[in-house]
Design a protein around this motif. Sequence first.
Motif, PDB file in Angstrom:
ATOM      1  N   ASP A  61       5.925  10.438   5.190  1.00 19.89           N
ATOM      2  CA  ASP A  61       4.927  10.238   6.460  1.00 19.89           C
ATOM      3  C   ASP A  61       4.079  11.624   6.749  1.00 19.89           C
ATOM      4  O   ASP A  61       3.182  11.682   6.938  1.00 19.89           O
ATOM      5  CB  ASP A  61       5.506   9.748   7.613  1.00 19.89           C
ATOM      6  CG  ASP A  61       6.012   8.270   7.532  1.00 19.89           C
ATOM      7  OD1 ASP A  61       5.266   7.497   6.580  1.00 19.89           O
ATOM      8  OD2 ASP A  61       6.839   7.842   8.483  1.00 19.89           O
ATOM      9  N   ILE A  62       4.814  12.705   6.383  1.00 20.50           N
ATOM     10  CA  ILE A  62       4.331  14.108   6.836  1.00 20.50           C
ATOM     11  C   ILE A  62       3.339  14.214   5.488  1.00 20.50           C
ATOM     12  O   ILE A  62       2.235  14.986   5.975  1.00 20.50           O
ATOM     13  CB  ILE A  62       5.586  15.072   6.807  1.00 20.50           C
ATOM     14  CG1 ILE A  62       6.435  14.833   7.944  1.00 20.50           C
ATOM     15  CG2 ILE A  62       5.015  16.431   6.867  1.00 20.50           C
ATOM     16  CD1 ILE A  62       7.485  15.705   7.908  1.00 20.50           C
ATOM     17  N   TYR A  63       3.617  14.089   4.084  1.00 24.52           N
ATOM     18  CA  TYR A  63       2.791  14.769   3.087  1.00 24.52           C
ATOM     19  C   TYR A  63       2.656  13.318   2.303  1.00 24.52           C
ATOM     20  O   TYR A  63       3.081  13.206   1.253  1.00 24.52           O
ATOM     21  CB  TYR A  63       3.202  15.646   2.442  1.00 24.52           C
ATOM     22  CG  TYR A  63       3.256  16.754   3.108  1.00 24.52           C
ATOM     23  CD1 TYR A  63       1.852  17.342   3.617  1.00 24.52           C
ATOM     24  CD2 TYR A  63       4.493  17.722   3.440  1.00 24.52           C
ATOM     25  CE1 TYR A  63       1.899  18.432   4.305  1.00 24.52           C
ATOM     26  CE2 TYR A  63       4.176  18.935   4.060  1.00 24.52           C
ATOM     27  CZ  TYR A  63       3.077  19.192   4.502  1.00 24.52           C
ATOM     28  OH  TYR A  63       2.914  20.687   5.140  1.00 24.52           O
ATOM     29  N   PRO A  64       1.980  12.281   2.904  1.00 22.31           N
ATOM     30  CA  PRO A  64       1.633  11.149   2.127  1.00 22.31           C
ATOM     31  C   PRO A  64       1.141  11.069   0.863  1.00 22.31           C
ATOM     32  O   PRO A  64      -0.207  11.505   1.070  1.00 22.31           O
ATOM     33  CB  PRO A  64       1.254   9.870   3.126  1.00 22.31           C
ATOM     34  CG  PRO A  64       0.387  10.828   3.989  1.00 22.31           C
ATOM     35  CD  PRO A  64       1.126  12.129   4.182  1.00 22.31           C
ATOM     36  N   ASP A  66       0.236   8.290  -1.915  1.00 20.62           N
ATOM     37  CA  ASP A  66       0.595   6.947  -2.507  1.00 20.62           C
ATOM     38  C   ASP A  66       0.799   6.981  -4.031  1.00 20.62           C
ATOM     39  O   ASP A  66       1.665   6.261  -4.539  1.00 20.62           O
ATOM     40  CB  ASP A  66      -0.369   5.924  -2.378  1.00 20.62           C
ATOM     41  CG  ASP A  66      -0.891   6.195  -0.593  1.00 20.62           C
ATOM     42  OD1 ASP A  66       0.274   6.496   0.032  1.00 20.62           O
ATOM     43  OD2 ASP A  66      -2.147   5.725  -0.338  1.00 20.62           O
ATOM     44  N   GLU A 114       2.525   2.921   9.073  1.00 18.16           N
ATOM     45  CA  GLU A 114       2.399   4.182   9.016  1.00 18.16           C
ATOM     46  C   GLU A 114       1.905   4.804  10.132  1.00 18.16           C
ATOM     47  O   GLU A 114       2.418   5.850  11.094  1.00 18.16           O
ATOM     48  CB  GLU A 114       1.632   4.856   7.719  1.00 18.16           C
ATOM     49  CG  GLU A 114       1.689   6.247   7.674  1.00 18.16           C
ATOM     50  CD  GLU A 114       0.755   6.924   6.560  1.00 18.16           C
ATOM     51  OE1 GLU A 114       0.876   6.182   5.460  1.00 18.16           O
ATOM     52  OE2 GLU A 114       0.030   7.639   6.536  1.00 18.16           O
ATOM     53  N   VAL A 118       3.507   7.651  12.580  1.00 20.53           N
ATOM     54  CA  VAL A 118       2.510   9.103  12.605  1.00 20.53           C
ATOM     55  C   VAL A 118       2.321   9.289  13.977  1.00 20.53           C
ATOM     56  O   VAL A 118       2.628  10.563  14.554  1.00 20.53           O
ATOM     57  CB  VAL A 118       1.408   8.960  11.995  1.00 20.53           C
ATOM     58  CG1 VAL A 118       0.414  10.282  12.205  1.00 20.53           C
ATOM     59  CG2 VAL A 118       1.665   9.034  10.535  1.00 20.53           C
ATOM     60  N   LEU A 121       5.712  10.746  15.299  1.00 21.14           N
ATOM     61  CA  LEU A 121       5.766  12.296  14.644  1.00 21.14           C
ATOM     62  C   LEU A 121       4.950  13.294  15.498  1.00 21.14           C
ATOM     63  O   LEU A 121       5.216  14.528  15.663  1.00 21.14           O
ATOM     64  CB  LEU A 121       5.419  12.527  13.295  1.00 21.14           C
ATOM     65  CG  LEU A 121       6.419  11.597  12.488  1.00 21.14           C
ATOM     66  CD1 LEU A 121       6.171  11.631  10.728  1.00 21.14           C
ATOM     67  CD2 LEU A 121       7.879  11.956  12.689  1.00 21.14           C
TER      68      LEU A 121
ATOM     69  N   TRP B 366      -0.587  18.440   8.456  1.00 20.52           N
ATOM     70  CA  TRP B 366       0.242  17.234   7.721  1.00 20.52           C
ATOM     71  C   TRP B 366      -0.497  16.116   7.970  1.00 20.52           C
ATOM     72  O   TRP B 366      -1.590  16.052   8.598  1.00 20.52           O
ATOM     73  CB  TRP B 366       1.548  17.438   8.162  1.00 20.52           C
ATOM     74  CG  TRP B 366       1.741  16.984   9.688  1.00 20.52           C
ATOM     75  CD1 TRP B 366       1.498  18.078  10.733  1.00 20.52           C
ATOM     76  CD2 TRP B 366       2.009  15.950  10.468  1.00 20.52           C
ATOM     77  NE1 TRP B 366       1.748  17.434  11.906  1.00 20.52           N
ATOM     78  CE2 TRP B 366       2.112  16.235  11.768  1.00 20.52           C
ATOM     79  CE3 TRP B 366       2.296  14.607   9.945  1.00 20.52           C
ATOM     80  CZ2 TRP B 366       2.353  15.185  12.608  1.00 20.52           C
ATOM     81  CZ3 TRP B 366       2.557  13.684  10.817  1.00 20.52           C
ATOM     82  CH2 TRP B 366       2.547  13.770  12.192  1.00 20.52           C
ATOM     83  N   GLY B 367       0.204  15.090   7.374  1.00 12.33           N
ATOM     84  CA  GLY B 367      -0.541  13.812   7.385  1.00 12.33           C
ATOM     85  C   GLY B 367      -1.705  13.399   6.463  1.00 12.33           C
ATOM     86  O   GLY B 367      -2.071  14.351   5.518  1.00 12.33           O
ATOM     87  N   ARG B 368      -2.339  12.328   6.541  1.00 12.45           N
ATOM     88  CA  ARG B 368      -3.441  12.093   5.443  1.00 12.45           C
ATOM     89  C   ARG B 368      -4.594  12.855   5.376  1.00 12.45           C
ATOM     90  O   ARG B 368      -5.105  13.224   4.253  1.00 12.45           O
ATOM     91  CB  ARG B 368      -3.754  10.507   5.464  1.00 12.45           C
ATOM     92  CG  ARG B 368      -2.614   9.519   4.883  1.00 12.45           C
ATOM     93  CD  ARG B 368      -3.231   8.275   4.792  1.00 12.45           C
ATOM     94  NE  ARG B 368      -1.682   7.439   4.410  1.00 12.45           N
ATOM     95  CZ  ARG B 368      -1.344   7.207   3.274  1.00 12.45           C
ATOM     96  NH1 ARG B 368      -2.038   7.616   2.351  1.00 12.45           N
ATOM     97  NH2 ARG B 368      -0.106   6.606   2.924  1.00 12.45           N
ATOM     98  N   PHE B 370      -4.717  15.921   5.720  1.00 13.51           N
ATOM     99  CA  PHE B 370      -4.324  17.055   4.761  1.00 13.51           C
ATOM    100  C   PHE B 370      -4.114  16.513   3.153  1.00 13.51           C
ATOM    101  O   PHE B 370      -4.729  17.213   2.325  1.00 13.51           O
ATOM    102  CB  PHE B 370      -3.037  17.640   5.248  1.00 13.51           C
ATOM    103  CG  PHE B 370      -2.699  18.864   4.565  1.00 13.51           C
ATOM    104  CD1 PHE B 370      -3.253  20.235   4.333  1.00 13.51           C
ATOM    105  CD2 PHE B 370      -1.526  18.575   3.525  1.00 13.51           C
ATOM    106  CE1 PHE B 370      -2.703  21.225   3.419  1.00 13.51           C
ATOM    107  CE2 PHE B 370      -1.072  19.772   2.933  1.00 13.51           C
ATOM    108  CZ  PHE B 370      -1.702  21.004   2.743  1.00 13.51           C
ATOM    109  N   THR B 371      -3.378  15.407   3.091  1.00 14.38           N
ATOM    110  CA  THR B 371      -2.873  15.086   1.740  1.00 14.38           C
ATOM    111  C   THR B 371      -4.007  14.463   0.803  1.00 14.38           C
ATOM    112  O   THR B 371      -4.100  14.770  -0.341  1.00 14.38           O
ATOM    113  CB  THR B 371      -1.526  14.332   1.840  1.00 14.38           C
ATOM    114  OG1 THR B 371      -2.074  12.993   2.691  1.00 14.38           O
ATOM    115  CG2 THR B 371      -0.424  14.834   2.408  1.00 14.38           C
ATOM    116  N   ASP B 375      -4.981  15.255  -2.714  1.00  9.59           N
ATOM    117  CA  ASP B 375      -5.132  14.152  -3.759  1.00  9.59           C
ATOM    118  C   ASP B 375      -6.175  14.404  -4.946  1.00  9.59           C
ATOM    119  O   ASP B 375      -6.370  14.097  -5.900  1.00  9.59           O
ATOM    120  CB  ASP B 375      -5.387  12.914  -3.326  1.00  9.59           C
ATOM    121  CG  ASP B 375      -4.065  12.250  -2.601  1.00  9.59           C
ATOM    122  OD1 ASP B 375      -3.064  12.947  -2.848  1.00  9.59           O
ATOM    123  OD2 ASP B 375      -4.170  11.569  -1.436  1.00  9.59           O
TER     124      ASP B 375
END
Lengths: 174, 523
Positions: A61-64, A66, A114, A118, A121, B366-368, B370-371, B375
């Motif tokens: 969940d912190i660095y998702p 997929d 999610e 989140v 969090l 953090w979270g989407r 960022f990710t 990607d």
Amino acid sequence: MSIRKQAMTRRQLLSKSAMFGASFAIGSGFVAGQATAANWAVEVEHLKPETMATLIQLARDIYPHDQVSDEYYAVAVKGYDSADAAEGIEVGIAELNEAAKGIGFANYIDVGWERDRVDLLRGMEDSAFFQQIRGGLVTGLYNQKAIWPIFGYEGESFSKGGYIDRGFDDINWL
Amino acid sequence: MSAPFDMNDDNVVVIIGTGAGGGVLANELAQKGVSVVALEAGGRYLPEDYINDEWDSFGQLAWTDPRTTSGDWRVAKDFSGLPAWIVKAVGGTTTHWAGASLRFQDHEWKPRTTYGDIEGANLLDWPIDPREMDDYYTKAENKLGVTRTGGRAGLPGSNNYKVFEKGAKALGYEEVHTGRMAINSADFDDRLACQQTGFCFQGCKWGAKWSSAYTDIPRGEATGNLEVRDRCHVMRIEHNEQGKVTSVVYVDADGNQQEQRARVVCVAGNSIESPRLLLNSASSMFPDGLANSSGQVGRNYMRHVTGSVYAVFDQPVRMWRGTTMAGIIQDEAKNDPSRGFVGGYELETLSLGLPFMAAFLDPGAWGREFTTALDHYENMAGMWIVGEDMPQETNRITLNHDVTDQHGLAVADVHFDDHPNDVAMRNHAYKQGIAVYEAVGATRVFPTPPYPSTHNLGTNRMSEDPRDGVVNRHGQTHDISNLFVSDGSQFTSGASENPTLTIVALAIRQADFIAAELSKNTL
Ligand SMILES: Cc1cc2nc3c(=O)[nH]c(=O)nc-3n(C[C@H](O)[C@H](O)[C@H](O)COP(=O)(O)OP(=O)(O)OC[C@H]3O[C@@H](n4cnc5c(N)ncnc54)[C@H](O)[C@@H]3O)c2cc1C
Ligand code: SF4
């Protein structure tokens, strides 16, 4: 000429980097190795198995990503399964589960979306526990050589003679 | 007498630090027959030792002794224990550097005259005329083998460069090229041509990039006039009743304290450690630290206006292939106050590997949001901003007596607040950098905050008047004639260019001065 090699091992670096403070806790959870999703569960020694499962969900969940399977998240947090770290982790995960109960779920894992996890969090992102897990993941997850190909990153190239003949200027869509 | 030298040999020049300043000075003096002992806190690593892996290399080479931070700069929040990214090794930060080698523009030697009185800025002109530097710059370019100077060809353009160049041209920028780099475009000076391996920040395993570690240092040693003692951390500099420095006290590789006598001492430990050492050498005669009658030791810390712009495209770029820094836009380097700030900036391509990108793209995020950026790492291009920041008296290195290092010495606290001119410049540069990438179809852009400081400057600055600074036009301290500063801490101002070529040119110039004074017996 005498050359003294004194390269620090990763573990030495990690213990040093603890001095950098919470905001630069590189890799406090890093574990080298080839653990797989199948054997992390049997391998927990100090943490409860459900705590480890929650930790893996939390990491995702912190660095998702997929396209990155659970085994890499497991490797990234496996280091918390140690005599030193386990107690603090159990406390942190218990708090996370309490927060989940507060919004009507049995525990954190039980929160299906999610988006809702989140939200929980976000409410605790300044806590030492959250920052410990997040900071550790920065190297624990992204410094695993095994995940680099998933992102297209090719790593060292010296052994292959660099990119001079292997596409450093091969862009074709400009 | 030839190396190794005796601890009681009081005829030697002792140089502290072996990076861009100290490493070059050591060799230049040795070539002139001067006896030199160079003390280096770090170990010795050569191209075969360098590790092409970002964190492992950081662990091998970076200075990770404790330091503290304060001030409103974002680095103090994101990397509170790591204000600067500096190397602790023979060769200093020239093992890590990217190799961009630019001369100052003439007006940048006279910032006070050019920019006028800027509120909150402690601007001062250098006590050096730009024409005095021409020959030294040429010598420095020839030593480093800088591309696009001295008849040397430029490097070929990488993918990251091609994206950048296309965007730059679309915006009408004209001074766009693959840079003036201390990286061989063809074999030169016993060093190979660049193989585009892409790990310039981790030490060049081919030796294609200049570093004092495998050029100046071994050449100086080959004269028999230079002894380099690695893993020797200098704790303090001693002086006599006449106020002349006489020796340095250091901890050797085995942890034992040693004292090396000296005729001249040159401090070249980078802009954080050099003032720390002068401050840690305080005595009853010099209670505020050595060479500090002006009170300027540690002040006017500069780090350049920096930041990065990364962008994601709908197709692959693979920016990591090829030199870490692969090209430059110089059109914004001029001084044009109509943009809302004085001074100028360069835009230079930059690439980070996935591990560093995760740590530096948006520290703490953090979270989407960022990710999803990571990607598309394969489709990313990147550039770095480097511009002139304003010297401020309150931006400074002080001793933090609450924290000590492994030798029991008070550590450096690095305090930095952005000046409004710095903020205006950074925002302008973000806007332009984003426009460059949007002109080539970027689908998402990232105005990335500054990394821990790689350019550390100004904390023992040069001045005409002893009241305004620490050293004179030769890097000789105003207060103590046989004590010199030989690194980037001499900088009176930062200019918009990466600093190393100027550090090297000043070291060559200082070697001429010291050798001449020694032969006249005036030191
Ligand atoms: C990632 C990165 C990229 C860079 N890219 C560029 C670039 O493209 N172009 C450019 O111009 N510049 C670049 N730089 C900056 C450049 O490397 C520095 O400006 C330059 O090396 C500074 O030279 P210096 O002599 O001041 O200090 P350094 O090169 O840092 O050398 C100082 C040495 O002193 C030693 N030392 C310190 N204290 C003590 C002590 N008490 N006792 C003994 N030894 C001591 C240190 O261990 C170190 O080896 C880059 C820097 C980094 C980190
Ligand atoms: S890209 Fe070139 S200069 Fe950089 S490390 Fe590789 S060979 Fe050396």
